[in-house]
Motif scaffolding. Structure first.
Motif, PDB file in Angstrom:
ATOM      1  N   LEU A  40       0.803  -1.221   0.000  1.00  0.00           N
ATOM      2  CA  LEU A  40       0.000   0.000   0.000  1.00  0.00           C
ATOM      3  C   LEU A  40       0.835   1.270   0.000  1.00  0.00           C
ATOM      4  O   LEU A  40       0.322   2.342  -0.321  1.00  0.00           O
ATOM      5  CB  LEU A  40      -0.982  -0.012   1.171  1.00  0.00           C
ATOM      6  N   SER A  41       2.100   1.164   0.344  1.00  0.00           N
ATOM      7  CA  SER A  41       2.980   2.336   0.283  1.00  0.00           C
ATOM      8  C   SER A  41       3.689   2.442  -1.061  1.00  0.00           C
ATOM      9  O   SER A  41       4.343   3.439  -1.339  1.00  0.00           O
ATOM     10  CB  SER A  41       4.019   2.277   1.406  1.00  0.00           C
ATOM     11  N   GLY A  42       3.552   1.413  -1.893  1.00  0.00           N
ATOM     12  CA  GLY A  42       4.179   1.440  -3.214  1.00  0.00           C
ATOM     13  C   GLY A  42       5.570   0.855  -3.265  1.00  0.00           C
ATOM     14  O   GLY A  42       6.225   0.909  -4.304  1.00  0.00           O
ATOM     15  N   LYS A  43       6.047   0.287  -2.154  1.00  0.00           N
ATOM     16  CA  LYS A  43       7.380  -0.317  -2.152  1.00  0.00           C
ATOM     17  C   LYS A  43       7.415  -1.587  -2.989  1.00  0.00           C
ATOM     18  O   LYS A  43       8.422  -1.887  -3.618  1.00  0.00           O
ATOM     19  CB  LYS A  43       7.838  -0.615  -0.728  1.00  0.00           C
ATOM     20  N   PHE A  44       6.308  -2.342  -2.968  1.00  0.00           N
ATOM     21  CA  PHE A  44       6.179  -3.552  -3.787  1.00  0.00           C
ATOM     22  C   PHE A  44       5.059  -3.335  -4.793  1.00  0.00           C
ATOM     23  O   PHE A  44       4.025  -2.755  -4.459  1.00  0.00           O
ATOM     24  CB  PHE A  44       5.819  -4.773  -2.942  1.00  0.00           C
ATOM     25  N   CYS A  45       5.264  -3.827  -5.998  1.00  0.00           N
ATOM     26  CA  CYS A  45       4.235  -3.779  -7.027  1.00  0.00           C
ATOM     27  C   CYS A  45       3.569  -5.151  -7.077  1.00  0.00           C
ATOM     28  O   CYS A  45       4.241  -6.153  -7.335  1.00  0.00           O
ATOM     29  CB  CYS A  45       4.859  -3.438  -8.377  1.00  0.00           C
ATOM     30  N   PRO A  46       2.270  -5.225  -6.821  1.00  0.00           N
ATOM     31  CA  PRO A  46       1.605  -6.531  -6.761  1.00  0.00           C
ATOM     32  C   PRO A  46       1.405  -7.141  -8.145  1.00  0.00           C
ATOM     33  O   PRO A  46       1.099  -6.440  -9.106  1.00  0.00           O
ATOM     34  CB  PRO A  46       0.256  -6.206  -6.124  1.00  0.00           C
ATOM     35  N   GLY A  47       1.565  -8.451  -8.204  1.00  0.00           N
ATOM     36  CA  GLY A  47       1.203  -9.176  -9.403  1.00  0.00           C
ATOM     37  C   GLY A  47      -0.293  -9.425  -9.381  1.00  0.00           C
ATOM     38  O   GLY A  47      -0.975  -9.142  -8.396  1.00  0.00           O
ATOM     39  N   LEU A  48      -0.806  -9.982 -10.465  1.00  0.00           N
ATOM     40  CA  LEU A  48      -2.245 -10.239 -10.526  1.00  0.00           C
ATOM     41  C   LEU A  48      -2.704 -11.202  -9.451  1.00  0.00           C
ATOM     42  O   LEU A  48      -3.816 -11.069  -8.931  1.00  0.00           O
ATOM     43  CB  LEU A  48      -2.626 -10.766 -11.914  1.00  0.00           C
ATOM     44  N   ASP A  49      -1.859 -12.150  -9.073  1.00  0.00           N
ATOM     45  CA  ASP A  49      -2.231 -13.094  -8.019  1.00  0.00           C
ATOM     46  C   ASP A  49      -2.408 -12.381  -6.679  1.00  0.00           C
ATOM     47  O   ASP A  49      -3.314 -12.681  -5.910  1.00  0.00           O
ATOM     48  CB  ASP A  49      -1.218 -14.230  -7.907  1.00  0.00           C
ATOM     49  N   VAL A  50      -1.571 -11.399  -6.419  1.00  0.00           N
ATOM     50  CA  VAL A  50      -1.660 -10.637  -5.167  1.00  0.00           C
ATOM     51  C   VAL A  50      -2.879  -9.719  -5.201  1.00  0.00           C
ATOM     52  O   VAL A  50      -3.598  -9.608  -4.206  1.00  0.00           O
ATOM     53  CB  VAL A  50      -0.363  -9.838  -4.917  1.00  0.00           C
ATOM     54  N   VAL A  51      -3.120  -9.085  -6.334  1.00  0.00           N
ATOM     55  CA  VAL A  51      -4.311  -8.234  -6.467  1.00  0.00           C
ATOM     56  C   VAL A  51      -5.559  -9.068  -6.199  1.00  0.00           C
ATOM     57  O   VAL A  51      -6.462  -8.646  -5.480  1.00  0.00           O
ATOM     58  CB  VAL A  51      -4.373  -7.583  -7.870  1.00  0.00           C
ATOM     59  N   GLU A  52      -5.598 -10.279  -6.756  1.00  0.00           N
ATOM     60  CA  GLU A  52      -6.732 -11.165  -6.537  1.00  0.00           C
ATOM     61  C   GLU A  52      -6.918 -11.471  -5.054  1.00  0.00           C
ATOM     62  O   GLU A  52      -8.034 -11.427  -4.534  1.00  0.00           O
ATOM     63  CB  GLU A  52      -6.537 -12.467  -7.309  1.00  0.00           C
ATOM     64  N   ARG A  53      -5.831 -11.735  -4.343  1.00  0.00           N
ATOM     65  CA  ARG A  53      -5.916 -12.033  -2.907  1.00  0.00           C
ATOM     66  C   ARG A  53      -6.445 -10.831  -2.123  1.00  0.00           C
ATOM     67  O   ARG A  53      -7.239 -10.990  -1.191  1.00  0.00           O
ATOM     68  CB  ARG A  53      -4.553 -12.472  -2.376  1.00  0.00           C
ATOM     69  N   PHE A  54      -5.992  -9.631  -2.480  1.00  0.00           N
ATOM     70  CA  PHE A  54      -6.500  -8.415  -1.833  1.00  0.00           C
ATOM     71  C   PHE A  54      -8.000  -8.292  -2.056  1.00  0.00           C
ATOM     72  O   PHE A  54      -8.757  -8.052  -1.118  1.00  0.00           O
ATOM     73  CB  PHE A  54      -5.809  -7.163  -2.396  1.00  0.00           C
ATOM     74  N   PHE A  55      -8.433  -8.444  -3.308  1.00  0.00           N
ATOM     75  CA  PHE A  55      -9.842  -8.266  -3.628  1.00  0.00           C
ATOM     76  C   PHE A  55     -10.707  -9.315  -2.946  1.00  0.00           C
ATOM     77  O   PHE A  55     -11.788  -9.000  -2.455  1.00  0.00           O
ATOM     78  CB  PHE A  55     -10.050  -8.272  -5.145  1.00  0.00           C
ATOM     79  N   ILE A  56     -10.264 -10.551  -2.908  1.00  0.00           N
ATOM     80  CA  ILE A  56     -11.018 -11.602  -2.233  1.00  0.00           C
ATOM     81  C   ILE A  56     -11.143 -11.280  -0.746  1.00  0.00           C
ATOM     82  O   ILE A  56     -12.224 -11.378  -0.162  1.00  0.00           O
ATOM     83  CB  ILE A  56     -10.373 -12.984  -2.465  1.00  0.00           C
TER      84      ILE A  56
END
Length: 77
Positions: A40-56
């Motif tokens: 959330l601070s922008g230090k890491f850029c999420p892959g689609l798998d991580v975005v999916e986990r956040f949304f779920i």
């Protein structure tokens, strides 16, 4: 990166809308709170798998469009 900024905005807005802490989000995702903070601070850029986990974890539909996200964010204000 515009997509990374949009992702962070969606997650932060949804956390605020639900009254959920980053700690609770981390618990739901099965990761550490510092890991959530790094995304959330922008230090890491999420892959689609991580975005999916956040949304779920947030209960968001995975087909959320930028227009729908803006409407959701506008309803907070």
């Amino acid at each position: 990166m515009v997509l990374q900024e949009e992702f962070r905005r969606i997650v932060k807005d949804e956390l605020a809308r639900q009254g959920m802490s980053q700690r609770e989000l981390a618990r739901r995702m099965g990761v550490s709170n510092p890991m959530i903070n790094q995304y959330l601070s922008g230090k890491f850029c999420p892959g689609l798998d991580v975005v999916e986990r956040f949304f779920i974890a947030l209960g968001l539909p995975l087909h959320l469009s930028p227009h729908e996200a803006r409407q959701s964010a506008d309803s907070i204000e």
